[in-house]
Design a protein around this motif. Structure first.
Motif, PDB file in Angstrom:
ATOM      1  N   THR A 116       0.826  -1.208   0.000  1.00 36.58           N
ATOM      2  CA  THR A 116       0.000   0.000   0.000  1.00 36.58           C
ATOM      3  C   THR A 116       0.859   1.257   0.000  1.00 36.58           C
ATOM      4  O   THR A 116       0.529   2.254  -0.650  1.00 36.58           O
ATOM      5  N   THR A 117       1.978   1.206   0.704  1.00 39.71           N
ATOM      6  CA  THR A 117       2.856   2.373   0.816  1.00 39.71           C
ATOM      7  C   THR A 117       3.645   2.623  -0.458  1.00 39.71           C
ATOM      8  O   THR A 117       3.756   3.772  -0.914  1.00 39.71           O
ATOM      9  N   TYR A 118       4.165   1.569  -1.077  1.00 35.05           N
ATOM     10  CA  TYR A 118       5.110   1.748  -2.180  1.00 35.05           C
ATOM     11  C   TYR A 118       4.580   1.326  -3.553  1.00 35.05           C
ATOM     12  O   TYR A 118       5.184   1.646  -4.574  1.00 35.05           O
ATOM     13  N   GLY A 119       3.482   0.614  -3.595  1.00 36.88           N
ATOM     14  CA  GLY A 119       3.004   0.087  -4.872  1.00 36.88           C
ATOM     15  C   GLY A 119       2.405   1.148  -5.771  1.00 36.88           C
ATOM     16  O   GLY A 119       2.111   2.281  -5.352  1.00 36.88           O
ATOM     17  N   SER A 120       2.204   0.778  -7.027  1.00 36.69           N
ATOM     18  CA  SER A 120       1.622   1.691  -8.025  1.00 36.69           C
ATOM     19  C   SER A 120       0.209   1.276  -8.419  1.00 36.69           C
ATOM     20  O   SER A 120      -0.331   1.759  -9.409  1.00 36.69           O
ATOM     21  N   LYS A 121      -0.401   0.354  -7.652  1.00 32.63           N
ATOM     22  CA  LYS A 121      -1.758  -0.133  -7.898  1.00 32.63           C
ATOM     23  C   LYS A 121      -1.879  -0.849  -9.240  1.00 32.63           C
ATOM     24  O   LYS A 121      -2.905  -0.771  -9.897  1.00 32.63           O
ATOM     25  N   HIS A 122      -0.827  -1.549  -9.620  1.00 34.99           N
ATOM     26  CA  HIS A 122      -0.799  -2.285 -10.887  1.00 34.99           C
ATOM     27  C   HIS A 122      -1.208  -3.734 -10.652  1.00 34.99           C
ATOM     28  O   HIS A 122      -2.368  -4.094 -10.836  1.00 34.99           O
ATOM     29  N   THR A 123      -0.262  -4.581 -10.232  1.00 38.02           N
ATOM     30  CA  THR A 123      -0.530  -6.008 -10.058  1.00 38.02           C
ATOM     31  C   THR A 123       0.252  -6.541  -8.863  1.00 38.02           C
ATOM     32  O   THR A 123       1.450  -6.269  -8.731  1.00 38.02           O
ATOM     33  N   GLU A 124      -0.445  -7.302  -8.019  1.00 39.48           N
ATOM     34  CA  GLU A 124       0.192  -7.930  -6.854  1.00 39.48           C
ATOM     35  C   GLU A 124      -0.222  -9.403  -6.808  1.00 39.48           C
ATOM     36  O   GLU A 124      -1.321  -9.760  -7.244  1.00 39.48           O
ATOM     37  N   SER A 125       0.664 -10.231  -6.244  1.00 37.76           N
ATOM     38  CA  SER A 125       0.374 -11.659  -6.158  1.00 37.76           C
ATOM     39  C   SER A 125       0.788 -12.208  -4.807  1.00 37.76           C
ATOM     40  O   SER A 125       1.832 -11.833  -4.270  1.00 37.76           O
ATOM     41  N   ILE A 126      -0.040 -13.090  -4.256  1.00 37.66           N
ATOM     42  CA  ILE A 126       0.298 -13.809  -3.033  1.00 37.66           C
ATOM     43  C   ILE A 126       0.461 -15.284  -3.377  1.00 37.66           C
ATOM     44  O   ILE A 126      -0.332 -15.841  -4.153  1.00 37.66           O
ATOM     45  N   MET A 138      -6.200 -10.342  -1.271  1.00 36.60           N
ATOM     46  CA  MET A 138      -6.816  -9.867  -2.511  1.00 36.60           C
ATOM     47  C   MET A 138      -7.876  -8.805  -2.252  1.00 36.60           C
ATOM     48  O   MET A 138      -8.073  -7.893  -3.052  1.00 36.60           O
ATOM     49  N   ARG A 139      -8.550  -8.889  -1.105  1.00 30.23           N
ATOM     50  CA  ARG A 139      -9.597  -7.923  -0.797  1.00 30.23           C
ATOM     51  C   ARG A 139      -9.053  -6.671  -0.115  1.00 30.23           C
ATOM     52  O   ARG A 139      -9.748  -5.648  -0.057  1.00 30.23           O
ATOM     53  N   SER A 140      -7.839  -6.728   0.382  1.00 32.01           N
ATOM     54  CA  SER A 140      -7.280  -5.601   1.145  1.00 32.01           C
ATOM     55  C   SER A 140      -6.497  -4.626   0.298  1.00 32.01           C
ATOM     56  O   SER A 140      -6.146  -3.534   0.774  1.00 32.01           O
ATOM     57  N   LEU A 141      -6.188  -4.992  -0.944  1.00 29.10           N
ATOM     58  CA  LEU A 141      -5.351  -4.145  -1.786  1.00 29.10           C
ATOM     59  C   LEU A 141      -6.182  -3.406  -2.830  1.00 29.10           C
ATOM     60  O   LEU A 141      -7.158  -3.941  -3.361  1.00 29.10           O
ATOM     61  N   ASP A 142      -5.752  -2.202  -3.139  1.00 29.71           N
ATOM     62  CA  ASP A 142      -6.471  -1.358  -4.096  1.00 29.71           C
ATOM     63  C   ASP A 142      -5.783  -1.364  -5.454  1.00 29.71           C
ATOM     64  O   ASP A 142      -5.725  -0.346  -6.138  1.00 29.71           O
ATOM     65  N   SER A 143      -5.247  -2.493  -5.847  1.00 32.74           N
ATOM     66  CA  SER A 143      -4.562  -2.611  -7.129  1.00 32.74           C
ATOM     67  C   SER A 143      -5.529  -3.074  -8.209  1.00 32.74           C
ATOM     68  O   SER A 143      -6.556  -3.694  -7.914  1.00 32.74           O
ATOM     69  N   ALA A 144      -5.190  -2.784  -9.455  1.00 29.03           N
ATOM     70  CA  ALA A 144      -6.072  -3.138 -10.569  1.00 29.03           C
ATOM     71  C   ALA A 144      -6.198  -4.647 -10.725  1.00 29.03           C
ATOM     72  O   ALA A 144      -7.250  -5.151 -11.118  1.00 29.03           O
ATOM     73  N   SER A 145      -5.121  -5.379 -10.432  1.00 31.25           N
ATOM     74  CA  SER A 145      -5.137  -6.847 -10.528  1.00 31.25           C
ATOM     75  C   SER A 145      -4.469  -7.431  -9.287  1.00 31.25           C
ATOM     76  O   SER A 145      -3.393  -6.980  -8.881  1.00 31.25           O
TER      77      SER A 145
END
Length: 444
Positions: A334-344, A356-363
């Motif tokens: 949340t602090t450093y991302g660009s709201k593009h894509t994250e994976s767990i 997946m529900r806690s992040l405001d990223s597009a994917s």
């Protein structure tokens, strides 16, 4: 022959957009298949032009003016051209995004309202480095019935020019001027002022570049910015799977926006996981930068700085951080991302759901490489970019993101006065299962 001004090209595109929107799906499909055939038939010409761009790029790389990632994005090959023509054919065979009835409602007997998908109109695009972006954008705009203004970077000027001419010649039977190429740097500023002629701008480049576009125009902007993507290896991860996902996300093609830039690893699995993945990265030539906890385990890693966490490398460079909880991983992203894509990567479905529900990223992905964040892989045919904003399209922007809608009302002499005054006639407002066709009087 005098070169047309940007204003003239946009005016021609406006005129063409009206004609393009009236073409049948079959006519647009034939145009796309002609483009794919033209690319297949002119490999040698395209590659010769591309070689000129790459050679110039390598000279500027040696001079320290270009990055290796930029030069890599410039390069075309016979196999890459095969992929480009395959992409165009894939777009051609996508479902038609136009004239779909998105909703239908009966206001009264014989008075039916339809919400119908239509083209946006004239789309302006400014993109850097990748010549294949020109073909992707043009193909998606044609399929969605939009005229397009194409402005590529000077570093790919020879490739862009050849590809554009092939597209123009292959679609000579379509409305003239539906695709326009502008090349001068000053043309960008001219485009930004044409809010009465251009309906949407789609810049692809750095965050600074996209912000410049947004701050200097009143045209709606669909921004494609940097991709600071993350893979988080959870304490409940299958570590063999995690290694494969983390490796693919960085190494498969590091120069693109959906490649991972920061690897987050839970402290409970760090001592087991990091040596193995670090060895794989080393074999692939990946430079590692880690926090203190990472460097205690992976001695060859350089010390990560604060800037590393917010840097899109676009190269074989990766920052690594050890975290003590899922919440710490979420906070870092949340602090450093660009709201593009994250994976767990985890075998715990509840933790995956929280991620997946806690992040405001597009994917957001579970047990999959960030490299899947792509219009073609999503089944969209291709993409004009990946939007990290929320309006009006998000994530890989394909055909649907290049449409808007309008309302069609089919009446039979109805007037508003019938529904006003003391003797008010009620509206029915009944939802319909019906498709719009001109003059429709369906009783369904």
């Amino acid at each position: 022959m005098t070169e047309k001004t940007a204003e003239t090209k946009v005016t021609e595109a406006q005129r063409a957009a009206l004609g393009l929107a009236q073409l049948s799906e079959d006519e647009r499909r034939r145009g796309l298949l002609s483009i794919a055939d033209a690319i297949d038939e002119h490999h040698e010409e395209i590659l010769e032009a591309n070689e000129r761009d790459v050679t110039a790029g390598e000279e500027l790389l040696a001079a320290g003016e270009y990055s290796q990632a930029l030069v890599d994005r410039l390069k075309l090959s016979a196999s890459k051209l095969d992929s480009i023509s395959e992409m165009v054919r894939s777009v051609a065979h996508q479902d038609d995004p136009l004239e779909k009835t998105l909703a239908a409602r009966r206001l009264d007997e014989g008075l039916d309202l339809y919400k119908v998908a239509v083209p946006i109109g004239v789309v302006g695009t400014v993109f850097e480095s990748r010549p294949d972006a020109l073909v992707q954008i043009a193909a998606l705009c044609l399929k969605s019935g939009n005229a397009v203004i194409l402005k590529g970077g000077s570093e790919a000027s020879h490739s862009n020019r050849v590809l554009y001419e092939l597209i123009r010649e292959a679609t000579a039977e379509l409305p003239d001027g539906w695709a326009q190429l502008v090349e001068a740097r000053e043309d960008v500023d001219a485009l930004l002022e044409m809010d009465d002629s251009i309906d949407l701008l789609m810049p692809r480049g750095s965050s600074e570049f996209v912000r410049y576009i947004q701050n200097n125009t009143s045209i709606p902007v669909l921004g494609h910015t940097e991709g600071i993507c993350h893979v988080y290896v959870d304490e409940a991860a299958d570590l063999e799977m995690a290694s494969d996902v983390a490796y693919d996300a960085k190494v498969q093609y590091p120069a693109v926006c959906n490649a991972v830039e920061t690897l987050l690893v839970h402290e409970d699995v760090a001592e087991e996981f990091l040596p193995e993945i670090a060895a794989r990265y080393e074999q692939a030539g990946v430079e590692l930068r880690g926090d203190d906890a990472t460097r205690e385990i992976v001695e060859e890693a350089e010390a990560a700085t604060e800037d590393d966490w917010s840097t899109e490398y676009g190269d074989l460079v990766l920052s690594i951080k050890v975290v003590d909880s899922l919440e710490a991983a979420l906070d870092h992203i949340t602090t450093y991302g660009s709201k593009h894509t994250e994976s767990i990567v985890t075998d715990d479905d509840e933790r995956a759901s929280r991620f997946m529900r806690s992040l405001d990223s597009a994917s957001v992905f579970h047990n999959a490489s960030t490299r899947f964040s792509d219009g073609y892989r999503f089944g969209l045919g291709a993409e004009v970019g990946i939007s990290t904003g929320k309006i009006h399209a998000r994530g890989p922007v394909g055909l649907e993101g290049l449409t808007t809608y309008k309302y069609h009302l089919e009446g039979d002499g109805h007037v508003v006065a019938s529904y006003a005054g003391d003797d008010v006639k009620p509206y029915l407002h009944e939802e319909l299962e019906a498709e719009w066709t001109p003059g429709d009087r369906s009783d369904e």
